[in-house]
Design a protein around this motif. Structure first.
Motif, PDB file in Angstrom:
ATOM      1  N   THR A   6      26.802  37.342  43.671  1.00 59.98           N
ATOM      2  CA  THR A   6      27.273  37.944  42.422  1.00 59.98           C
ATOM      3  C   THR A   6      28.684  37.448  42.115  1.00 59.98           C
ATOM      4  OG1 THR A   6      28.257  39.892  43.469  1.00 59.98           O
ATOM      5  CG2 THR A   6      25.907  39.979  42.966  1.00 59.98           C
ATOM      6  N   ASP A   7      29.195  37.831  40.959  1.00 66.31           N
ATOM      7  CA  ASP A   7      30.551  37.438  40.582  1.00 66.31           C
ATOM      8  C   ASP A   7      31.559  38.002  41.570  1.00 66.31           C
ATOM      9  OD1 ASP A   7      29.544  36.143  38.373  1.00 66.31           O
ATOM     10  OD2 ASP A   7      29.836  37.863  37.035  1.00 66.31           O
ATOM     11  N   LYS A   8      32.523  37.182  41.922  1.00 68.03           N
ATOM     12  CA  LYS A   8      33.561  37.625  42.855  1.00 68.03           C
ATOM     13  C   LYS A   8      34.521  38.576  42.152  1.00 68.03           C
ATOM     14  CE  LYS A   8      33.158  33.251  45.235  1.00 68.03           C
ATOM     15  NZ  LYS A   8      32.111  32.822  44.286  1.00 68.03           N
ATOM     16  N   GLY A   9      35.183  39.418  42.940  1.00 66.54           N
ATOM     17  CA  GLY A   9      36.076  40.414  42.363  1.00 66.54           C
ATOM     18  C   GLY A   9      37.474  40.352  42.946  1.00 66.54           C
ATOM     19  N   ILE A  10      38.396  40.953  42.219  1.00 67.78           N
ATOM     20  CA  ILE A  10      39.775  41.069  42.678  1.00 67.78           C
ATOM     21  C   ILE A  10      40.048  42.529  42.998  1.00 67.78           C
ATOM     22  CG2 ILE A  10      40.525  39.089  41.293  1.00 67.78           C
ATOM     23  CD1 ILE A  10      41.677  41.046  39.269  1.00 67.78           C
ATOM     24  N   GLY A  11      41.137  42.779  43.766  1.00 64.99           N
ATOM     25  CA  GLY A  11      41.538  44.154  44.042  1.00 64.99           C
ATOM     26  C   GLY A  11      40.676  44.812  45.103  1.00 64.99           C
ATOM     27  N   SER A  12      40.395  46.111  44.900  1.00 63.94           N
ATOM     28  CA  SER A  12      39.752  46.933  45.918  1.00 63.94           C
ATOM     29  C   SER A  12      38.265  46.628  46.072  1.00 63.94           C
ATOM     30  CB  SER A  12      39.926  48.411  45.570  1.00 63.94           C
ATOM     31  OG  SER A  12      39.244  49.224  46.495  1.00 63.94           O
ATOM     32  N   PHE A  13      37.775  46.892  47.288  1.00 68.41           N
ATOM     33  CA  PHE A  13      36.356  46.763  47.603  1.00 68.41           C
ATOM     34  C   PHE A  13      35.587  48.052  47.312  1.00 68.41           C
ATOM     35  CE2 PHE A  13      37.842  43.083  49.768  1.00 68.41           C
ATOM     36  CZ  PHE A  13      36.751  42.260  50.010  1.00 68.41           C
ATOM     37  N   ARG A  14      36.234  49.055  46.757  1.00 69.92           N
ATOM     38  CA  ARG A  14      35.615  50.372  46.608  1.00 69.92           C
ATOM     39  C   ARG A  14      34.290  50.302  45.859  1.00 69.92           C
ATOM     40  NH1 ARG A  14      36.710  55.519  47.250  1.00 69.92           N
ATOM     41  NH2 ARG A  14      38.831  55.050  47.973  1.00 69.92           N
TER      42      ARG A  14
END
Length: 396
Positions: A6-14
């Motif tokens: 899936t698309d990668k994310g920034i910040g928290s893993f919550r």
């Protein structure tokens, strides 16, 4: 096995961690949530069962890695450490927990992760098929806080799932060459998870790609492509301009119609097919091409049978003709025409009629109302040949 990053994310893993442990809304029912493996110190969020899922410790541990990196490295570069992938099995296939863990470790290793990357994998089961969600931190806990590189990761993902399929004897999903490198959307993957099938779009592309490549090898035209697609139960629709010429193409499979632009705009539009892919097209033939594209199952080619007509004259070499027909009526009409032409060469006019083949007779007899025509005799030596293929013999 389907592998989807899936698309990668920034910040928290919550958001990702809460999602895989069932704390956020899902598009499908969850009958099973089970932690398959993890590479972190925080306790299993499911240690108290499904009644009390505690993900706070795991979220804090995953988030702390980026904070450590920010304190150690002075950089304004935006990074995306949140990595989420799904491995899904087709309906009816199964891996036990040990096999799943081995498959996940193979997959992560192939994608560039190692023991310094934090990860967790959770199995989701719904009805008769299963899949796992993997959430991992791309930041390595090494001296440089290096990042797992994502170049060519979709290609490496396909290679890895193929290796896993071979290792565990699973059914094979289409390779990138079959789907022409088209990525699976999240919605398509989730639908495939629910149904336990390969996404419809990818099945369509695999069928169309095969037909296009076969047409290219034969240096064929649009007529050939449409016929090959119809054999795959894929049907073609055209968009036309005011001059009655095609401006676009769409493909229909199992009642779903998708335009070439949406399927693969770099290869499957009408313009790309006729220019880039080299599929020959003559504008003068479009009306016939459109009629060919409109054909459906009920109008498929009928089975053609091959018969042999052996003409023998006494003391002369036999003439053996092959006749390709679709039914008995065509066979009779063809033989009448051939005989009429041959007899016309000798100035004899004749109308032939077929009699029903009697039990045990190896061929159909011909009779004529013309007394000048020699009588048809039965060939006794053709019985064995008749059993191998139909032979019609005429002696005079």
């Amino acid at each position: 096995m389907i592998g989807k990053i899936t698309d990668k994310g920034i910040g928290s893993f919550r958001n990702r961690i809460e999602y895989i442990f069932g704390l956020r809304k899902h598009e499908h029912a969850l009958t099973t949530i089970r932690t398959i493996g993890r590479n972190c110190f925080s306790p299993n969020p499911l240690r108290h069962g499904h009644d009390k899922i505690d993900v706070e410790g795991m979220i804090a541990e995953f988030d702390s890695v980026e904070k450590l990196r920010n304190n150690a490295i002075d950089s304004d570069r935006v990074i995306k450490p949140v990595w989420h992938a799904i491995l899904a099995l087709p309906s009816g296939e199964h891996l036990d927990d040990d096999q799943w863990r081995a498959a996940i470790e193979m997959y992560l290793s192939d994608l560039g992760f190692d023991e310094t990357n934090k990860w967790v994998a959770v199995l989701h089961g719904d009805t008769d098929h299963e899949h796992v969600h993997i959430v991992a931190n791309r930041i390595r806990l090494d001296e440089e806080f290096s990042m797992v590189r994502d170049s060519n990761e979709r290609s490496r993902s396909c290679d890895s799932t193929s290796r896993i399929e071979d290792h565990f004897g699973l059914s094979k999903a289409p390779s990138p060459t079959e789907t022409w490198g088209t990525a699976i959307s999240r919605n398509a993957l989730e639908a495939a998870e629910r149904e336990g099938t390969i996404p419809l779009k990818h099945r369509m592309i695999a069928k169309i790609a095969g037909a296009v490549e076969a047409t290219q090898q034969a240096q064929g035209d649009m007529f050939m492509l449409i016929q090959l697609l119809r054999q795959q139960r894929v049907y073609v629709h055209f968009n036309k301009n005011n001059d009655g010429q095609p401006t676009g193409i769409a493909y229909e499979y199992q009642g779903t119609v998708i335009s070439g632009r949406k399927l693969k705009r770099s290869r499957l539009t009408f313009q790309k097919l006729t220019t880039q892919e080299g599929i020959q097209y003559d504008p003068e033939t479009f009306h016939r091409l459109e009629a060919e594209a409109a054909r459906r199952d009920s109008e498929r080619e009928k089975r053609v049978r091959i018969f042999y007509l052996v003409l023998r004259a006494r003391n002369r070499r036999a003439i053996r003709l092959s006749i390709a027909v679709q039914n008995q009526k065509e066979l009779e009409a063809t033989i009448k025409l051939i005989m009429a032409i041959l007899l016309a060469l000798f100035g004899i006019r004749a109308n032939f009629e077929f009699e029903d083949k009697k039990p045990g007779e190896p061929y159909y007899q011909l009779r004529s109302g013309w007394t000048s025509l020699p009588q048809v005799e039965q060939e006794r030596d053709l019985t064995e040949a008749w059993e191998k293929d139909p032979i019609l013999a005429v002696n005079h």
